[in-house]
Design a protein around this motif. Structure first.
Motif, PDB file in Angstrom:
ATOM      1  N   LEU A 245      -6.127  22.593  23.660  1.00  0.00           N
ATOM      2  CA  LEU A 245      -6.230  24.011  23.345  1.00  0.00           C
ATOM      3  C   LEU A 245      -5.633  24.249  21.970  1.00  0.00           C
ATOM      4  N   ILE A 246      -6.165  25.242  21.279  1.00  0.00           N
ATOM      5  CA  ILE A 246      -5.624  25.644  19.978  1.00  0.00           C
ATOM      6  C   ILE A 246      -4.779  26.896  20.195  1.00  0.00           C
ATOM      7  N   ILE A 247      -3.507  26.822  19.830  1.00  0.00           N
ATOM      8  CA  ILE A 247      -2.635  28.000  19.905  1.00  0.00           C
ATOM      9  C   ILE A 247      -2.328  28.415  18.471  1.00  0.00           C
ATOM     10  N   GLU A 248      -2.862  29.558  18.059  1.00  0.00           N
ATOM     11  CA  GLU A 248      -2.683  30.055  16.700  1.00  0.00           C
ATOM     12  C   GLU A 248      -1.740  31.253  16.708  1.00  0.00           C
TER      13      GLU A 248
ATOM     14  N   ASN B 270      -5.517  46.184   8.828  1.00  0.00           N
ATOM     15  CA  ASN B 270      -6.900  46.152   8.331  1.00  0.00           C
ATOM     16  C   ASN B 270      -7.777  45.151   9.074  1.00  0.00           C
ATOM     17  N   GLY B 271      -7.193  44.494  10.071  1.00  0.00           N
ATOM     18  CA  GLY B 271      -7.962  43.547  10.878  1.00  0.00           C
ATOM     19  C   GLY B 271      -8.008  42.142  10.313  1.00  0.00           C
ATOM     20  N   LYS B 272      -7.485  41.937   9.093  1.00  0.00           N
ATOM     21  CA  LYS B 272      -7.483  40.618   8.480  1.00  0.00           C
ATOM     22  C   LYS B 272      -6.108  39.983   8.720  1.00  0.00           C
ATOM     23  N   HIS B 273      -5.935  39.475   9.924  1.00  0.00           N
ATOM     24  CA  HIS B 273      -4.640  38.938  10.323  1.00  0.00           C
ATOM     25  C   HIS B 273      -4.396  37.587   9.654  1.00  0.00           C
ATOM     26  N   ASP B 274      -3.180  37.398   9.166  1.00  0.00           N
ATOM     27  CA  ASP B 274      -2.835  36.165   8.451  1.00  0.00           C
ATOM     28  C   ASP B 274      -2.404  35.081   9.432  1.00  0.00           C
TER      29      ASP B 274
ATOM     30  N   GLU C 112       7.813  31.356   9.608  1.00  0.00           N
ATOM     31  CA  GLU C 112       7.749  31.449   8.146  1.00  0.00           C
ATOM     32  C   GLU C 112       6.647  32.433   7.755  1.00  0.00           C
ATOM     33  N   ILE C 113       7.029  33.593   7.258  1.00  0.00           N
ATOM     34  CA  ILE C 113       6.082  34.586   6.742  1.00  0.00           C
ATOM     35  C   ILE C 113       6.104  34.483   5.233  1.00  0.00           C
ATOM     36  N   LYS C 114       5.048  33.945   4.661  1.00  0.00           N
ATOM     37  CA  LYS C 114       5.055  33.600   3.238  1.00  0.00           C
ATOM     38  C   LYS C 114       5.021  34.822   2.328  1.00  0.00           C
ATOM     39  N   ASP C 115       4.407  35.904   2.787  1.00  0.00           N
ATOM     40  CA  ASP C 115       4.389  37.126   2.007  1.00  0.00           C
ATOM     41  C   ASP C 115       5.662  37.905   2.314  1.00  0.00           C
ATOM     42  N   LEU C 116       6.599  37.925   1.381  1.00  0.00           N
ATOM     43  CA  LEU C 116       7.896  38.554   1.617  1.00  0.00           C
ATOM     44  C   LEU C 116       7.797  40.053   1.812  1.00  0.00           C
ATOM     45  N   LEU C 117       6.673  40.652   1.378  1.00  0.00           N
ATOM     46  CA  LEU C 117       6.502  42.097   1.513  1.00  0.00           C
ATOM     47  C   LEU C 117       5.919  42.471   2.870  1.00  0.00           C
ATOM     48  N   THR C 118       5.588  41.470   3.656  1.00  0.00           N
ATOM     49  CA  THR C 118       4.936  41.705   4.943  1.00  0.00           C
ATOM     50  C   THR C 118       5.933  41.527   6.086  1.00  0.00           C
TER      51      THR C 118
ATOM     52  N   ASP D 285       4.911  40.728  12.401  1.00  0.00           N
ATOM     53  CA  ASP D 285       4.351  41.376  13.592  1.00  0.00           C
ATOM     54  C   ASP D 285       3.348  40.401  14.205  1.00  0.00           C
ATOM     55  N   THR D 286       3.827  39.489  15.010  1.00  0.00           N
ATOM     56  CA  THR D 286       3.015  38.324  15.367  1.00  0.00           C
ATOM     57  C   THR D 286       2.461  38.383  16.788  1.00  0.00           C
ATOM     58  N   PHE D 287       1.348  37.679  16.975  1.00  0.00           N
ATOM     59  CA  PHE D 287       0.760  37.459  18.299  1.00  0.00           C
ATOM     60  C   PHE D 287       0.139  36.075  18.328  1.00  0.00           C
ATOM     61  N   LEU D 288      -0.051  35.548  19.520  1.00  0.00           N
ATOM     62  CA  LEU D 288      -0.672  34.238  19.703  1.00  0.00           C
ATOM     63  C   LEU D 288      -2.098  34.411  20.197  1.00  0.00           C
ATOM     64  N   LEU D 289      -2.996  33.594  19.684  1.00  0.00           N
ATOM     65  CA  LEU D 289      -4.382  33.525  20.152  1.00  0.00           C
ATOM     66  C   LEU D 289      -4.610  32.124  20.683  1.00  0.00           C
ATOM     67  N   ILE D 290      -5.046  32.028  21.940  1.00  0.00           N
ATOM     68  CA  ILE D 290      -5.264  30.737  22.589  1.00  0.00           C
ATOM     69  C   ILE D 290      -6.764  30.502  22.735  1.00  0.00           C
ATOM     70  N   SER D 291      -7.232  29.357  22.265  1.00  0.00           N
ATOM     71  CA  SER D 291      -8.665  29.044  22.280  1.00  0.00           C
ATOM     72  C   SER D 291      -8.901  27.650  22.841  1.00  0.00           C
ATOM     73  N   GLY D 292     -10.030  27.490  23.518  1.00  0.00           N
ATOM     74  CA  GLY D 292     -10.502  26.167  23.887  1.00  0.00           C
ATOM     75  C   GLY D 292     -11.334  25.599  22.759  1.00  0.00           C
ATOM     76  N   ILE D 293     -11.854  24.406  22.969  1.00  0.00           N
ATOM     77  CA  ILE D 293     -12.687  23.755  21.950  1.00  0.00           C
ATOM     78  C   ILE D 293     -14.013  23.396  22.588  1.00  0.00           C
ATOM     79  N   SER D 294     -15.096  23.897  22.015  1.00  0.00           N
ATOM     80  CA  SER D 294     -16.432  23.643  22.560  1.00  0.00           C
ATOM     81  C   SER D 294     -16.873  22.217  22.270  1.00  0.00           C
ATOM     82  N   ASP D 295     -18.006  21.821  22.864  1.00  0.00           N
ATOM     83  CA  ASP D 295     -18.538  20.474  22.629  1.00  0.00           C
ATOM     84  C   ASP D 295     -18.868  20.248  21.163  1.00  0.00           C
ATOM     85  N   SER D 296     -19.188  21.341  20.454  1.00  0.00           N
ATOM     86  CA  SER D 296     -19.520  21.222  19.035  1.00  0.00           C
ATOM     87  C   SER D 296     -18.284  21.232  18.150  1.00  0.00           C
TER      88      SER D 296
END
Length: 577
Positions: free
Chosen positions: A259-262, A269-273, A202-208, A211-222
């Motif tokens: 793990l967090i998969i985003e 512009n580097g501001k990925h949605d 679901e791409i909410k901005d219809l004008l966009t 062009d997707t990618f996945l970012l996988i992250s662990g979760i720190s103790d904090s």
């Protein structure tokens, strides 16, 4: 190394898209890589150091000793940062400490280590090692080394002489020896390979575009996310399927850790949605694969008063493939004697300017301050030299006219007609300065002959069954003019044990040089229609391109272990017992 996509699959075949689309996709993936680095992801391997000592101290002064060793990393400014401490061994001049000191190995940087041994006074024996004040203890000696000096030893074992420092003025010949042994974390060998796909994004901005990618992250103790890796960008696809992602146990800690998969929609512009995310452990993703179940993405609720709620989307993430295996690592190959051999090619074209004038890129400053060519060679060479015991480095120049001769596009820097090798990094510096006095800068900028010459050395080494992998550094101030010859040489070289790093210096517009880097341009194709068997060349202009304290050269060097391993796997040379 920051990206964890499988190299083997990513180069198995090119997708048949238009050149413009291919360039856009590759540029997007490169920008997404920078996004990953900007969020703190880095590639490193956990090393455990085992320590022992013999003949500690001067027995005239220290007939008995209760030794403890403290390990420091030495920063660029010379400051020491404590990494860890051993336990105290009572009444021993030949201690073997059981406490292992953990350090993070990074191929692309020098990592100086300092070891200080102290005799812990009897009145402090009931005090925890971490609480001991070192200034209250007797100093027994100090040793220093680089982490790369340890891990490049055949058994990863290095013995150092303990010496005197400002702490003590006793006889430096009576301080004994310290032995350091490195062991790679077993978690770095256990890998999980997964293929992810999504449905009905679901791409909410219809004008966009999607062009997707996945970012996988662990979760720190904090509770903060710690980025691990990312996929490539899939262009204009609401049902994307990404290339395989490879994680190792060291990165995730345990298969049970969440793990967090985003999923992000790429923006130039580097501001990925954020499209959506899920939180799953590797064990749960393995189960998803076996049951062929999808997991719905969610996004945090937009209402500030509903900070703990979330909006579940119809978009789903699937794990299409899950495979576990154990693999030999880069350090496994190094520890059994595989060498990395450094090679250099220097641009002597006239666009560098008259070397006698201060505004020339080749100007040799009488104060000893290195010019930009020297800086690049020193920074790269300082890292690579420890992986080559002989330290005999081939060094060439190109684009210059020797005295009374035609322009040469590959000549030996040392002036020899037959032998391009010089002794050590300082040998390269001396040959470079000597060449500046004995050639006339000319042109044009051609890489083809240089790459072919380096490839011939790698080819002969392979034919002789030598355990060597070559890294050719090319430093240039301009854009190549023999595009097709250079591409043909690169594609041919991709079959041999060699990587190529091209660094642009000076103020030229290097945009046209991005064709050299498969991460930034379309896949290279030879004049006969052949594509490279693997990625083994990178280009970047000499500047801090990440804004994270990671230099251009460090970023380029960080790719070498991955390229090395891709070559080894391609040739099925995993013969380590």
């Amino acid at each position: 190394m920051g990206n964890c996509c499988s190299d083997e699959v990513s180069h198995a075949g090119a997708h048949h898209v238009g050149a413009t689309a291919a360039k856009a996709a590759s540029a997007a993936s490169a920008a997404a890589d920078r996004f990953l680095r900007s969020r703190g992801a880095g590639a490193c391997t956990q090393i455990e150091l085992s320590l022992s000592a013999s003949n500690l101290g001067d027995q005239e002064y220290f007939p008995k000793s209760n030794p403890m060793v403290v390990v420091y990393s030495k920063r660029r400014d010379g400051a020491l940062e404590e990494i860890g401490r051993s336990e105290v061994i009572l009444n021993s001049l030949n201690p073997f400490w059981t406490t292992k000191i953990s350090v993070q190995y990074q191929f692309e940087v020098l990592q100086p280590l300092v070891f200080q041994v102290f005799d812990i006074q009897q009145q402090f024996h009931d005090v925890s090692e971490k609480m001991l004040k070192l200034e209250e203890q007797e100093f027994l000696g100090e040793a220093t080394c680089l982490l790369s000096e340890v891990i490049t030893k055949r058994d990863r074992l290095l013995t150092l002489k303990l010496g005197v420092s400002e702490h003590n003025l006793l006889n430096p010949n009576k301080f004994g020896e310290l032995t350091v042994q490195a062991e790679e974390s077993s978690g770095s060998k256990a890998i999980m390979e997964m293929i992810f796909r999504c449905s009905d994004l679901e791409i909410k901005d219809l004008l966009t575009k999607s062009d997707t990618f996945l970012l996988i992250s662990g979760i720190s103790d904090s509770g903060m996310p710690v980025p691990i890796c990312k996929t490539e960008v899939r262009k204009n696809d609401l049902n994307p399927r990404w290339r395989p992602v490879i994680l190792n146990l060291q990165q995730i800690g345990s298969k049970e850790n969440p793990l967090i998969i985003e999923c992000f929609n790429f923006s130039s512009n580097g501001k990925h949605d954020l499209v959506g995310k899920i939180v799953k452990s590797v064990a749960e993703m393995e189960n998803m694969c076996h049951k062929k179940n999808g997991e719905n993405f969610f996004v945090p609720a937009s209402n500030a008063h509903e900070c703990h709620s979330k909006e579940v989307l119809k978009s789903q993430l699937y794990v299409e493939k899950y495979v576990e295996s154990n693999r030999h690592t880069f350090l496994d190959y190094i520890s059994v004697g595989c060498q990395l051999n450094f090679m250099v090619g220097v641009d002597f074209t006239a666009s560098n300017g008259n070397p006698r004038l201060p505004d020339s890129l080749h100007y040799i400053d009488p104060s000893g301050r290195p010019n930009v060519y020297q800086k690049v060679i020193l920074e790269v060479g300082d890292v690579l030299q420890y992986y080559d015991p002989a330290k005999r480095f081939p060094a060439w120049g190109f684009g210059a006219r020797p005295i009374d001769g035609p322009c040469s596009h590959c000549f030996n820097l040392n002036g020899s007609a037959y032998q391009p090798e010089v002794d050590g990094i300082q040998g390269i510096m001396s040959a470079y300065i000597s060449a500046l006095r004995n050639v006339s800068l000319a042109g044009p900028t051609l890489f083809g002959q240089l790459i072919s010459t380096a490839m011939a050395i790698a080819s002969q080494s392979l034919a002789d069954n030598q355990q060597k992998y070559f890294i050719l550094l090319i430093v240039t101030d301009g854009v190549v003019t023999d595009f097709q010859e250079t591409i043909d040489a690169i594609i041919k070289a991709s079959d041999f044990p060699i990587s190529i790093i091209v660094v642009g210096v000076g103020g030229a517009d290097f945009k046209e040089m991005e064709f050299l880097d498969p991460n930034k341009g379309e896949k290279l194709e030879s004049s006969t229609g052949r594509v490279a068997s693997r990625d083994m060349i990178q280009f970047a202009p000499m500047k801090d391109m990440h804004g994270t304290g990671v230099s251009t050269l460090q970023s380029l060097l960080a790719e070498i272990p991955g390229q090395f391993m891709t070559y080894m796997r391609t040739r099925e040379t995993q013969t380590i017992s």
